[in-house]
Motif scaffolding. Structure first.
Motif, PDB file in Angstrom:
ATOM      1  N   ALA A  46       0.822  -1.266   0.055  1.00 51.24           N
ATOM      2  CA  ALA A  46       0.026  -0.036  -0.194  1.00 51.24           C
ATOM      3  C   ALA A  46       0.802   1.236   0.083  1.00 51.24           C
ATOM      4  O   ALA A  46       0.621   2.289  -0.839  1.00 51.24           O
ATOM      5  N   LEU A  47       2.018   1.300   0.864  1.00 52.39           N
ATOM      6  CA  LEU A  47       2.834   2.411   0.909  1.00 52.39           C
ATOM      7  C   LEU A  47       3.521   2.607  -0.295  1.00 52.39           C
ATOM      8  O   LEU A  47       3.860   3.758  -0.984  1.00 52.39           O
ATOM      9  N   GLY A  48       3.967   1.663  -1.155  1.00 53.44           N
ATOM     10  CA  GLY A  48       4.772   1.522  -2.289  1.00 53.44           C
ATOM     11  C   GLY A  48       3.936   2.101  -3.428  1.00 53.44           C
ATOM     12  O   GLY A  48       4.457   2.817  -4.249  1.00 53.44           O
ATOM     13  N   ILE A  49       2.594   1.624  -3.330  1.00 57.69           N
ATOM     14  CA  ILE A  49       1.612   2.186  -4.587  1.00 57.69           C
ATOM     15  C   ILE A  49       1.490   3.568  -4.269  1.00 57.69           C
ATOM     16  O   ILE A  49       1.503   4.269  -5.163  1.00 57.69           O
ATOM     17  N   PHE A  50       1.317   4.069  -2.904  1.00 51.59           N
ATOM     18  CA  PHE A  50       1.108   5.454  -2.893  1.00 51.59           C
ATOM     19  C   PHE A  50       2.370   6.382  -2.930  1.00 51.59           C
ATOM     20  O   PHE A  50       2.329   7.475  -3.627  1.00 51.59           O
ATOM     21  N   PHE A  51       3.540   5.933  -2.745  1.00 50.08           N
ATOM     22  CA  PHE A  51       4.605   6.600  -2.668  1.00 50.08           C
ATOM     23  C   PHE A  51       5.332   6.492  -4.115  1.00 50.08           C
ATOM     24  O   PHE A  51       6.092   7.329  -4.494  1.00 50.08           O
ATOM     25  N   LEU A  52       5.228   5.311  -4.722  1.00 51.31           N
ATOM     26  CA  LEU A  52       6.230   4.994  -5.816  1.00 51.31           C
ATOM     27  C   LEU A  52       5.446   4.813  -7.083  1.00 51.31           C
ATOM     28  O   LEU A  52       5.947   5.167  -7.991  1.00 51.31           O
ATOM     29  N   ALA A  53       4.300   4.398  -7.061  1.00 46.91           N
ATOM     30  CA  ALA A  53       3.631   4.373  -8.467  1.00 46.91           C
ATOM     31  C   ALA A  53       3.524   5.497  -9.240  1.00 46.91           C
ATOM     32  O   ALA A  53       3.642   5.315 -10.603  1.00 46.91           O
ATOM     33  N   PRO A  54       3.358   6.508  -8.424  1.00 53.73           N
ATOM     34  CA  PRO A  54       3.149   7.916  -9.295  1.00 53.73           C
ATOM     35  C   PRO A  54       4.398   8.271 -10.179  1.00 53.73           C
ATOM     36  O   PRO A  54       4.047   9.158 -11.034  1.00 53.73           O
ATOM     37  N   LEU A  55       5.403   7.639  -9.773  1.00 51.45           N
ATOM     38  CA  LEU A  55       6.773   7.915 -10.560  1.00 51.45           C
ATOM     39  C   LEU A  55       6.748   7.297 -11.811  1.00 51.45           C
ATOM     40  O   LEU A  55       7.471   7.876 -12.863  1.00 51.45           O
ATOM     41  N   GLY A  56       5.808   6.532 -12.146  1.00 50.95           N
ATOM     42  CA  GLY A  56       5.644   6.237 -13.574  1.00 50.95           C
ATOM     43  C   GLY A  56       5.088   7.190 -14.742  1.00 50.95           C
ATOM     44  O   GLY A  56       5.407   7.033 -15.735  1.00 50.95           O
ATOM     45  N   ASP A  57       4.574   8.224 -14.215  1.00 46.61           N
ATOM     46  CA  ASP A  57       4.144   9.260 -14.911  1.00 46.61           C
ATOM     47  C   ASP A  57       5.239  10.305 -15.093  1.00 46.61           C
ATOM     48  O   ASP A  57       5.111  10.959 -15.891  1.00 46.61           O
ATOM     49  N   ARG A  58       6.390  10.004 -14.108  1.00 49.58           N
ATOM     50  CA  ARG A  58       7.458  11.044 -14.370  1.00 49.58           C
ATOM     51  C   ARG A  58       8.804  10.793 -14.643  1.00 49.58           C
ATOM     52  O   ARG A  58       9.712  11.390 -15.249  1.00 49.58           O
ATOM     53  N   HIS A  59       9.067   9.179 -14.693  1.00 47.16           N
ATOM     54  CA  HIS A  59      10.061   8.678 -15.296  1.00 47.16           C
ATOM     55  C   HIS A  59       9.978   7.534 -16.182  1.00 47.16           C
ATOM     56  O   HIS A  59       8.749   7.117 -16.272  1.00 47.16           O
ATOM     57  N   ASP A  60      11.020   7.164 -16.416  1.00 46.79           N
ATOM     58  CA  ASP A  60      11.098   5.913 -17.799  1.00 46.79           C
ATOM     59  C   ASP A  60      10.578   4.731 -16.783  1.00 46.79           C
ATOM     60  O   ASP A  60      11.182   4.358 -15.954  1.00 46.79           O
ATOM     61  N   ARG A  61       9.329   3.952 -17.388  1.00 48.30           N
ATOM     62  CA  ARG A  61       8.899   2.879 -16.655  1.00 48.30           C
ATOM     63  C   ARG A  61       9.706   1.688 -16.887  1.00 48.30           C
ATOM     64  O   ARG A  61       9.720   0.959 -15.728  1.00 48.30           O
ATOM     65  N   ARG A  62      10.700   1.676 -17.691  1.00 47.92           N
ATOM     66  CA  ARG A  62      11.358   0.627 -17.854  1.00 47.92           C
ATOM     67  C   ARG A  62      12.534   0.555 -16.783  1.00 47.92           C
ATOM     68  O   ARG A  62      12.924  -0.341 -16.263  1.00 47.92           O
ATOM     69  N   ARG A  63      13.270   1.585 -16.389  1.00 49.87           N
ATOM     70  CA  ARG A  63      13.682   1.743 -15.422  1.00 49.87           C
ATOM     71  C   ARG A  63      13.460   1.432 -14.100  1.00 49.87           C
ATOM     72  O   ARG A  63      13.988   0.979 -13.179  1.00 49.87           O
ATOM     73  N   ILE A  64      12.276   2.087 -13.971  1.00 48.76           N
ATOM     74  CA  ILE A  64      11.443   1.739 -12.579  1.00 48.76           C
ATOM     75  C   ILE A  64      11.161   0.079 -12.398  1.00 48.76           C
ATOM     76  O   ILE A  64      11.395  -0.243 -11.440  1.00 48.76           O
ATOM     77  N   PHE A 174      10.383   4.256 -21.989  1.00 48.87           N
ATOM     78  CA  PHE A 174       8.995   4.990 -21.969  1.00 48.87           C
ATOM     79  C   PHE A 174       9.263   6.235 -21.657  1.00 48.87           C
ATOM     80  O   PHE A 174      10.157   6.794 -20.601  1.00 48.87           O
ATOM     81  N   ALA A 175       8.502   7.570 -22.438  1.00 47.10           N
ATOM     82  CA  ALA A 175       8.651   8.565 -22.237  1.00 47.10           C
ATOM     83  C   ALA A 175       7.768   9.093 -21.060  1.00 47.10           C
ATOM     84  O   ALA A 175       6.759   8.575 -20.854  1.00 47.10           O
ATOM     85  N   ALA A 176       8.405  10.007 -20.340  1.00 48.02           N
ATOM     86  CA  ALA A 176       7.495  10.713 -19.198  1.00 48.02           C
ATOM     87  C   ALA A 176       6.477  11.656 -19.967  1.00 48.02           C
ATOM     88  O   ALA A 176       6.400  12.010 -20.891  1.00 48.02           O
ATOM     89  N   THR A 177       5.309  11.310 -19.112  1.00 47.13           N
ATOM     90  CA  THR A 177       3.992  12.118 -19.466  1.00 47.13           C
ATOM     91  C   THR A 177       3.732  13.225 -18.657  1.00 47.13           C
ATOM     92  O   THR A 177       2.703  13.771 -18.964  1.00 47.13           O
ATOM     93  N   THR A 178       4.410  13.288 -17.809  1.00 45.42           N
ATOM     94  CA  THR A 178       4.316  14.658 -16.905  1.00 45.42           C
ATOM     95  C   THR A 178       5.692  15.087 -16.053  1.00 45.42           C
ATOM     96  O   THR A 178       6.546  14.425 -16.195  1.00 45.42           O
TER      97      THR A 178
END
Length: 377
Positions: A46-64, A174-178
């Motif tokens: 739950a903490l990972g989804i809240f604090f880490l999942a939004p990073l997929g919009d900001r950074h390359d998802r492959r690296r994450i 993956f290109a960042a969307t924000t």
């Protein structure tokens, strides 16, 4: 590859549940102490989804995805080698945090899919994720009984290493969307929560259903290990086969939601969960052999209802704002896994103090609350 990766990643959250009876005996730990293992794993997720999942919009998802695969592999190895319960608890929290790579894989699949086949592709990956949740218990129960619980964690680490290698070789960048800063991304989750009542209702309802879902699965192994059954980890894990029916029925729930609206499916799903948990109350009045069949039937029912409600809730929130689907998904799944963490913790205490029927009562009451919420709003 993405469906398998999502399934194996999320499966890491559930390997411990059928092994709790064996693990507690091996480490000489009490039921409330051992019950913290699934609690911390779900809390970490739950903490990972809240604090880490939004990073997929900001950074390359492959690296994450690659970074989380490396951390998850290391955490599973730590669990396999844990010299004490304290070390295993720490590993469980880390497993939950890193297993959120599954929530990076789903939007990655949606991005890679052609627009005309996006629903089918996302549905396939979600089916892999749901099967990972349920079949993980079958595998871990069997492996723990045959070769020990440490072997299961080591095998899980190997599977994640394979997923990481496959992702490294096959996934594009993956290109960042924000370009929002990290803390602005987190603040946007709160803004979405305040702005959309449909998101709040979906999150509360799925969270309430998750309490009973987790309460059942986190105490099932210990209950079957005790009077009057005296069954091992493999028997507890085999119940995952019954629950897999819910995952396989998920596409059907999606089609019903497309035809008749997702709100109807949320009500039908929550109602089925209520009936299934309430039926377990009959166990006190029937012989042990019949109790097992009742548990199997109830597991099929509430897993089907739970997964149908989840698919319908996702359909609801994805229609709110197409540009914020990752963050909407993060809010929904944060509530869902917080509910699971609460369910595991409460179930461990209730089972130790009052027995299995208290766990059944908790699951029935929370499912009924979710049903009422969906009926009145």
């Amino acid at each position: 590859m993405l469906a398998s990766g999502a399934g194996l990643a999320v499966a890491a959250l559930y390997y411990s549940q059928p092994m709790l009876g064996v693990l507690g005996t091996d480490m000489g730990a009490s039921m409330p102490s051992v019950g913290l293992l699934p609690t911390l794993t779900q809390l970490g997720y739950a903490l990972g989804i809240f604090f880490l999942a939004p990073l997929g919009d900001r950074h390359d998802r492959r690296r994450i995805i690659l970074a989380k695969a490396a951390v998850l592999c290391a955490a599973l190895l730590l669990a396999a080698l844990a010299p004490s319960l304290a070390a295993l608890l720490a590993a469980s929290l880390a497993i939950g945090l890193a297993a959120t790579m599954a929530q990076d894989i789903v939007p990655a699949a949606a991005t890679l899919a052609p627009e005309t086949h996006r629903g089918k592709v996302v549905g396939t990956v979600m089916t892999g994720l749901l099967l990972g949740i349920l079949l993980s218990r079958v595998v871990s129960g069997f492996v723990a009984e045959q070769w020990g619980w440490r072997t299961m964690f080591a095998a899980a680490a190997a599977s994640i290493a394979f997923v990481g290698l496959a992702a490294w070789r096959q996934l594009p960048r993956f290109a960042a969307t924000t370009h929002l800063p990290y803390f602005a991304l987190l603040r946007s989750l709160g803004a979405l929560w305040k702005q959309h009542a449909a998101l709040r209702r979906a999150t509360w309802a799925q969270g309430l259903l998750s309490i009973g879902f987790s309460a059942f699965w986190s105490t099932l192994a210990v209950m079957l290990h005790s009077e009057p059954f005296h069954l091992g980890a493999a028997a507890a894990g085999a119940f995952g086969l019954a629950g897999a029916a819910g995952a396989l029925a998920a596409p059907v729930a999606g089609r019903i939601a497309d035809r008749h609206g997702p709100r109807l499916v949320t009500r039908l799903g929550a109602g089925l969960v209520v009936v299934s948990f309430a039926a377990m109350g009959l166990a006190a009045f029937i012989p042990p052999g019949a109790q097992l069949w009742l548990l199997v039937a109830s597991a099929i029912g509430f897993d089907l209802g739970f997964q149908a409600a989840l698919i319908a809730h996702q359909t609801l929130i994805y229609g709110i704002d197409a540009g914020a689907r990752s963050r909407l998904n993060a809010v929904l799944f944060t509530g869902m896994f917080l509910g699971m963490a609460v369910g595991s913790a409460l179930a461990a205490v209730l089972f130790a103090q009052f027995g299995w029927m208290a766990v059944t009562a908790l699951a029935t009451a929370t499912a009924l609350a979710a049903f009422i919420l969906r009926m009145v709003r």
